[in-house]
Design a protein around this motif. Structure first.
Motif, PDB file in Angstrom:
ATOM      1  N   ALA A 177       7.811  -2.064  -7.452  1.00 18.27           N
ATOM      2  CA  ALA A 177       7.624  -1.002  -8.440  1.00 18.27           C
ATOM      3  C   ALA A 177       6.269  -0.929  -8.817  1.00 18.27           C
ATOM      4  CB  ALA A 177       8.535  -1.281  -9.222  1.00 18.27           C
ATOM      5  N   LEU A 178       5.528  -2.004  -8.629  1.00 17.22           N
ATOM      6  CA  LEU A 178       3.652  -2.004  -8.580  1.00 17.22           C
ATOM      7  C   LEU A 178       3.485  -0.989  -8.244  1.00 17.22           C
ATOM      8  CD1 LEU A 178       3.670  -6.059  -9.753  1.00 17.22           C
ATOM      9  CD2 LEU A 178       4.283  -4.390 -11.289  1.00 17.22           C
ATOM     10  N   GLY A 179       3.104  -1.097  -6.769  1.00 19.11           N
ATOM     11  CA  GLY A 179       2.540  -0.376  -6.282  1.00 19.11           C
ATOM     12  C   GLY A 179       3.165   0.691  -5.344  1.00 19.11           C
ATOM     13  N   TRP A 180       4.617   1.323  -5.935  1.00 19.07           N
ATOM     14  CA  TRP A 180       5.025   2.186  -5.512  1.00 19.07           C
ATOM     15  C   TRP A 180       4.682   3.800  -5.810  1.00 19.07           C
ATOM     16  CZ3 TRP A 180       6.624   6.838  -7.704  1.00 19.07           C
ATOM     17  CH2 TRP A 180       7.380   7.941  -6.618  1.00 19.07           C
ATOM     18  N   LEU A 181       4.127   3.870  -7.100  1.00 15.98           N
ATOM     19  CA  LEU A 181       2.610   5.414  -7.025  1.00 15.98           C
ATOM     20  C   LEU A 181       1.347   5.478  -6.241  1.00 15.98           C
ATOM     21  CD1 LEU A 181       3.046   8.053  -8.584  1.00 15.98           C
ATOM     22  CD2 LEU A 181       2.113   5.973 -10.644  1.00 15.98           C
ATOM     23  N   PRO A 182       0.833   4.429  -6.617  1.00 20.39           N
ATOM     24  CA  PRO A 182      -0.019   4.536  -5.606  1.00 20.39           C
ATOM     25  C   PRO A 182      -0.061   4.647  -4.342  1.00 20.39           C
ATOM     26  CG  PRO A 182      -0.530   2.088  -6.418  1.00 20.39           C
ATOM     27  CD  PRO A 182       1.062   2.689  -7.259  1.00 20.39           C
ATOM     28  N   LEU A 183       1.408   3.547  -3.384  1.00 18.21           N
ATOM     29  CA  LEU A 183       1.490   4.092  -2.367  1.00 18.21           C
ATOM     30  C   LEU A 183       1.529   5.723  -2.185  1.00 18.21           C
ATOM     31  CD1 LEU A 183       3.321   1.382  -0.784  1.00 18.21           C
ATOM     32  CD2 LEU A 183       0.892   1.860  -0.256  1.00 18.21           C
ATOM     33  N   GLN A 184       2.573   6.375  -2.537  1.00 19.12           N
ATOM     34  CA  GLN A 184       3.128   7.789  -2.868  1.00 19.12           C
ATOM     35  C   GLN A 184       1.984   8.315  -2.383  1.00 19.12           C
ATOM     36  OE1 GLN A 184       6.525   9.037  -1.708  1.00 19.12           O
ATOM     37  NE2 GLN A 184       7.228   6.551  -2.291  1.00 19.12           N
ATOM     38  N   LEU A 185       1.066   8.536  -3.795  1.00 16.53           N
ATOM     39  CA  LEU A 185      -0.108   9.239  -3.464  1.00 16.53           C
ATOM     40  C   LEU A 185      -0.732   9.147  -2.180  1.00 16.53           C
ATOM     41  CD1 LEU A 185      -1.925   8.242  -7.007  1.00 16.53           C
ATOM     42  CD2 LEU A 185       0.006  10.668  -6.049  1.00 16.53           C
ATOM     43  N   ALA A 186      -1.234   7.766  -1.833  1.00 15.58           N
ATOM     44  CA  ALA A 186      -1.502   7.718  -0.544  1.00 15.58           C
ATOM     45  C   ALA A 186      -1.380   7.964   0.445  1.00 15.58           C
ATOM     46  CB  ALA A 186      -2.506   5.762  -0.492  1.00 15.58           C
ATOM     47  N   GLY A 187       0.587   8.181   0.879  1.00 17.38           N
ATOM     48  CA  GLY A 187       1.487   8.464   1.841  1.00 17.38           C
ATOM     49  C   GLY A 187       0.840  10.434   1.638  1.00 17.38           C
TER      50      GLY A 187
ATOM     51  N   ASN B 114       5.504  -0.467   4.228  1.00 18.80           N
ATOM     52  CA  ASN B 114       7.301   0.030   4.998  1.00 18.80           C
ATOM     53  C   ASN B 114       8.166   0.028   4.532  1.00 18.80           C
ATOM     54  OD1 ASN B 114       5.821   0.076   8.029  1.00 18.80           O
ATOM     55  ND2 ASN B 114       6.896  -1.687   8.404  1.00 18.80           N
ATOM     56  N   ALA B 115       8.585  -0.967   3.463  1.00 19.85           N
ATOM     57  CA  ALA B 115       9.586  -0.609   2.463  1.00 19.85           C
ATOM     58  C   ALA B 115       8.779   0.749   1.310  1.00 19.85           C
ATOM     59  CB  ALA B 115       9.435  -1.465   0.920  1.00 19.85           C
ATOM     60  N   VAL B 116       8.142   1.079   1.215  1.00 26.44           N
ATOM     61  CA  VAL B 116       8.204   2.198   0.889  1.00 26.44           C
ATOM     62  C   VAL B 116       7.570   3.780   1.583  1.00 26.44           C
ATOM     63  CG1 VAL B 116       6.224   3.120  -1.092  1.00 26.44           C
ATOM     64  CG2 VAL B 116       7.128   0.855  -1.204  1.00 26.44           C
ATOM     65  N   LEU B 117       7.270   3.411   2.952  1.00 27.32           N
ATOM     66  CA  LEU B 117       6.430   4.551   3.310  1.00 27.32           C
ATOM     67  C   LEU B 117       6.878   5.511   4.705  1.00 27.32           C
ATOM     68  CD1 LEU B 117       2.448   5.501   2.287  1.00 27.32           C
ATOM     69  CD2 LEU B 117       4.436   6.474   1.203  1.00 27.32           C
ATOM     70  N   PRO B 118       7.877   6.290   5.178  1.00 26.87           N
ATOM     71  CA  PRO B 118       8.398   6.202   6.340  1.00 26.87           C
ATOM     72  C   PRO B 118       7.012   6.303   7.533  1.00 26.87           C
ATOM     73  CG  PRO B 118       8.291   8.761   5.427  1.00 26.87           C
ATOM     74  CD  PRO B 118       7.566   7.764   4.627  1.00 26.87           C
ATOM     75  N   GLU B 119       7.786   6.716   8.747  1.00 24.31           N
ATOM     76  CA  GLU B 119       6.652   6.386   9.684  1.00 24.31           C
ATOM     77  C   GLU B 119       6.912   8.248  10.572  1.00 24.31           C
ATOM     78  OE1 GLU B 119       4.858   4.214  11.160  1.00 24.31           O
ATOM     79  OE2 GLU B 119       5.563   2.292  10.760  1.00 24.31           O
ATOM     80  N   PRO B 120       5.663   8.199  10.450  1.00 26.14           N
ATOM     81  CA  PRO B 120       4.699   7.482  11.228  1.00 26.14           C
ATOM     82  C   PRO B 120       3.283   7.333   9.857  1.00 26.14           C
ATOM     83  CG  PRO B 120       3.894   9.853  11.838  1.00 26.14           C
ATOM     84  CD  PRO B 120       5.118   9.899  10.912  1.00 26.14           C
ATOM     85  N   THR B 121       3.696   7.979   8.253  1.00 28.24           N
ATOM     86  CA  THR B 121       2.624   7.721   7.937  1.00 28.24           C
ATOM     87  C   THR B 121       2.016   6.700   7.186  1.00 28.24           C
ATOM     88  OG1 THR B 121       3.500   9.939   6.231  1.00 28.24           O
ATOM     89  CG2 THR B 121       2.027   8.303   5.136  1.00 28.24           C
ATOM     90  N   ALA B 122       3.726   5.475   7.336  1.00 28.21           N
ATOM     91  CA  ALA B 122       2.919   4.532   7.127  1.00 28.21           C
ATOM     92  C   ALA B 122       2.269   3.690   8.081  1.00 28.21           C
ATOM     93  CB  ALA B 122       4.404   2.860   6.863  1.00 28.21           C
ATOM     94  N   GLY B 123       2.410   3.612   9.292  1.00 28.39           N
ATOM     95  CA  GLY B 123       1.833   2.597  10.282  1.00 28.39           C
ATOM     96  C   GLY B 123       0.182   4.137  10.087  1.00 28.39           C
ATOM     97  N   LEU B 124       0.047   4.960  10.011  1.00 30.86           N
ATOM     98  CA  LEU B 124      -0.995   5.746   9.824  1.00 30.86           C
ATOM     99  C   LEU B 124      -2.213   4.808   8.899  1.00 30.86           C
ATOM    100  CD1 LEU B 124      -2.951   7.809  11.255  1.00 30.86           C
ATOM    101  CD2 LEU B 124      -1.719   9.233   9.888  1.00 30.86           C
ATOM    102  N   LEU B 125      -1.340   4.911   7.532  1.00 24.30           N
ATOM    103  CA  LEU B 125      -1.771   4.573   6.796  1.00 24.30           C
ATOM    104  C   LEU B 125      -2.598   3.113   6.549  1.00 24.30           C
ATOM    105  CD1 LEU B 125      -2.843   4.614   3.754  1.00 24.30           C
ATOM    106  CD2 LEU B 125      -0.691   4.126   2.175  1.00 24.30           C
TER     107      LEU B 125
END
Length: 794
Positions: free
Chosen positions: A467-477, A247-258
């Motif tokens: 910061a460590l998970g920002w890039l993979p979470l953006q790609l997953a988003g 939730n700190a990196v991605l907005p809804e509904p992307t965060a909940g769906l991921l």
């Protein structure tokens, strides 16, 4: 060099490793070839599948239908008699027939014995609207964004009771304190009610698999004592950390769906997000299904091959990873089933045995139902096992016949196979069958491994440091956004989903019996079937399946001879559907919304129903008749019974129905008979409008219902004075909101009260001692007649 004696055979070098394209190390050197599993397509495997499946079906039938000892004995006797008849032709069927009879008896007895009835020492024995204080321990704490908590009840106190009580209670509320599993809490509530049947996370079906018997809403929760460290507490902490990180990196509904795709962690999902996923057949990607566990196992196996690990080391590495993934996801039946099947397959490979998945699936189903019969009513369990069976039996033959690249053909075949097998569950649970699901899944399934790797890795790294998970979470988003785009595009196509409204139980029974009949024919002919006879055997199996399914469908779809009453959830207005013992349909009022009435009729009636024999109006107000505009053009109506002095809007609706061929009859006070039931309009002059209002009484030998329409409290007192003997009913349908005069309740003496929702008004409490259901929380309210009158349908 000496000579070799003729009597001594020459040495023979084993070549088992070179046959059938196997590597030389595929089998241990000292293990004979026959050690490869006898259950791989063998008759023993088919018999194991049949016997395990029969036990699982018997447990499910015993629990779902609440069958007892006599039903178990009858099923066993029938199976034994059938087996003895078959044994007369082929003696080798005698022992399996006896074993089948024993398993049917034990299965039905196990399922029927697991049904728990409400009792004073259980929380569901204290349902009602009154002040109550409950103490217990938190079992399942809410995650971020959720407001539900499950409490294992220990004690209940109210004005009349102070006793130890068992069972589980779902507590919902916006002002929930931060809780952890094991916390001791005190719950102060104004009412305890049973879970409703409206589909959703708080429905009876969803809560039953959690062992929850009752729920309270808007209660005050006080923490009495915090729990110490425990495995459930650690697991809840891990889940909260993952949710916070995403939730700190991605907005809804992307965060909940991921979170749903990667971990199966359920988060609130808006209708705008859920509807396209459901209509496109992609709703399964937001829960931990067997497919995801298989993907995780496959990724571990691929990494092990790249690292050249042995099978034993691969199993040791995969077991904790899969176990952790299943636990974080909530350990649902689909994940547990897939983990067990994958573990059995790994063990079989280590022991150089091939594991046949179909008998293993049947054994796991029988074992899980034997341990927890309540899983039989869990849609997740049904979808998991039926979908897997469909994939095992149909996916490979379909994939072989599909043109195009395997990357698209195989997901398409898998989706078609799973969807064909799960149509009854999807239709019965959601009322929707996606027609574009195979195409949508063919596009999305290849993305799932990438999304799972990026989502799990990114969430874990982000939990350590954002910061460590920002890039993979953006790609997953971004990948999640592509998935949502595919779902929206597919759902927007014309005819993307087939909305069935309701899926009759007779259809499910017909499909199951047809599949069993066809499978039995294949089983009998399998051993002695040559290549030239296979087509004839399959044709005979198909003919047997169609014949048995048709006969079962016709037999089970026949009217059952009892009165059925359904209070429809059509918003803030009354609408009651009545089915007579002969199967004829009548509608009392239609609510204020035409679309909502059409949806409710679709839920409550089979898809082929297009005739309503009788429409009865309790009054002339717009709120009671405006919804009937949806009936014209969609359903044919035989007759309309109306009170006098309708308002202009109601007159327009009645004129529309009359133009469609309905006859219009003025309501009187004398009773009449229609479709084998007695009807009477108990008329009073409404104090608010001066127009005639009538309370409709309908009954036969199996029960009676009294529908008050929209009468006020003063009108109810007048009804009690004018018709004291005619008000008696098993079920009383109150006016919207539930305002009831005590004198009318005393005259009606109902065992159940059904309360339609009210517009812009809070639900009114009812006196204690009445079983109360409300459409606002429970959806459609169904009642069925019987020897003791109308009772809530199960």
């Amino acid at each position: 060099m000496g000579t070799v004696p003729v009597a001594e055979p020459a040495p023979h070098r084993p070549r088992c490793g070179q046959r059938d394209g196997l590597r030389t190390h595929a089998l241990p050197a000292r293990r004979p070839r026959v050690s490869v599993s006898r259950l791989a397509g063998s008759p023993a495997g088919w018999w194991l599948t049949l016997l395990s499946g029969a036990f699982a079906a018997a447990v499910g039938a015993g629990f779902t239908l609440r069958l007892g000892f006599l039903a178990a004995a009858a099923a066993a006797a029938f199976a034994l008699a059938s087996g003895l008849v078959a044994a007369a032709a082929r003696l080798r069927f005698r022992r399996p027939a006896v074993l089948l009879a024993v398993l049917l008896f034990l299965g039905i007895a196990r399922g029927g014995g697991a049904v728990l009835q409400p009792a004073p020492d259980r929380i569901d024995g204290h349902l009602g609207e009154r002040g109550v204080v409950v103490t217990g321990a938190v079992r399942d704490a809410p995650l971020l964004g959720a407001a539900d908590v499950i409490v294992d009840v220990e004690r209940l106190t109210d004005a009349d009771t102070d006793a130890a009580v068992s069972g589980a209670l779902l507590v919902t509320g916006a002002a929930m304190p931060a809780l952890s599993p094991g916390d001791r809490v005190e719950i102060d509530a104004s009412a305890i009610r049973a879970p409703g049947r409206r589909p959703g996370p708080r429905s009876e079906a969803a809560l039953e698999r959690e062992g929850v018997q009752a729920l309270v809403t808007g209660a005050r929760v006080t923490i009495l004592r915090r729990a110490g460290p425990s495995p459930p507490g650690v697991l809840a902490w891990v889940q909260r950390r993952l949710v916070t990180a995403v939730n700190a990196v991605l907005p809804e509904p992307t965060a909940g769906l991921l979170l749903g795709i990667a971990f199966g962690i359920r988060q609130p999902m808006s209708p705008a997000t859920r509807a396209p996923l459901q209509d496109s057949g992609l709703i399964h990607i937001v829960v931990v299904s067997g497919l995801k566990v298989v993907l995780v196992v496959g990724m571990i196996a691929a990494a092990a091959r790249a690292l050249q690990w042995s099978r034993r080391r691969t199993l040791l590495a995969a077991a904790p990873v899969v176990a952790a993934y299943v636990l974080v996801s909530g350990a649902g039946p689909a994940a547990v089933r897939s983990a067990l099947m994958a573990g059995a397959a790994f063990l079989g490979r280590i022991a150089a045995r091939r594991v046949d998945p179909l008998p293993l699936l049947a054994v796991l189903a029988a074992a899980m139902l034997g341990i927890a019969p309540a899983l039989a009513k869990d849609p997740g369990f049904q979808l998991s096992f039926m979908g897997t069976a469909g994939i095992l039996l149909l996916a490979e033959p379909l994939a072989r016949r599909l043109p195009g690249p395997r990357l698209l053909a195989e997901p398409f075949a898998v989706t078609v196979a799973a969807q064909l097998a799960t149509v009854p569950v999807m239709a019965g649970t959601f009322g929707v069958v996606s027609l574009v699901g195979p195409f949508a899944n063919a596009l999305v399934l290849p993305l799932l491994p990438v999304l799972i790797v990026l989502g799990t890795g990114g969430a874990a790294l982000s939990a350590l440091h954002p910061a460590l998970g920002w890039l993979p979470l953006q790609l997953a988003g971004a990948g999640t956004g592509v998935t949502l785009g595919i779902a929206g595009t597919m759902a927007a196509l014309p005819g993307a989903a087939l909305r069935l409204g309701s899926w009759p139980l007779s259809w499910s029974l017909a499909e199951l019996s047809g599949l069993c009949a066809g499978g039995f024919v294949v089983l009998l002919a399998r051993r002695n079937t040559t290549a030239g006879m296979r087509r004839r055997v399959m044709a005979a199996a198909a003919a047997a399946g169609v014949a048995v399914a048709s006969g079962t469908g016709v037999a089970t779809a026949a009217p059952d001879g009892v009165l059925h009453v359904t209070v429809l959830d059509v918003g803030a207005a009354p609408a009651v559907l009545v089915q007579s013992g002969s199967g004829a349909l009548a509608l009392i009022d239609g609510g204020a919304s035409a679309p909502l009435l059409l949806q409710a009729l679709g839920r409550a009636t089979p898809p082929w129903t297009r005739h309503i024999g009788l429409v009865v109006l309790t009054g002339g107000e717009q709120a009671a008749v405006a919804g009937l505009a949806a009936v014209a053009g969609q359903y044919s109506v035989g007759a309309v019974v109306e009170p006098t002095r309708l308002n202009p809007g109601a007159e327009a609706v009645i004129t529309m129905l009359e133009a469609e061929g309905a006859s219009v009859i003025q309501a009187g006070t004398r009773p009449w008979t229609w479709a084998g039931a007695s009807w009477q309009c108990l008329t009073v002059s409404a104090a608010r409008t001066g127009r005639a209002e009538c309370a409709v009484s309908v009954g036969d030998r199996t029960g009676r219902v009294l529908v008050l329409g929209d009468v006020g409290t003063a009108d109810e007192e007048e009804l009690a004075g004018l018709y004291p003997a005619q008000l008696r009913a098993d079920v009383l349908v109150a006016p919207p909101g539930g305002a009831l005069a005590p004198v009318l309740l005393g005259a009606a003496q109902p065992s159940s009260v059904a309360v339609p929702a009210a517009a812009h008004a809070p639900a009114l409490p009812l006196p204690a001692g009445y079983s109360t259901r409300r459409t606002a929380g429970d959806g459609d309210l169904a009642f069925a007649g019987g020897p003791t009158g109308l009772e809530e349908a199960t």
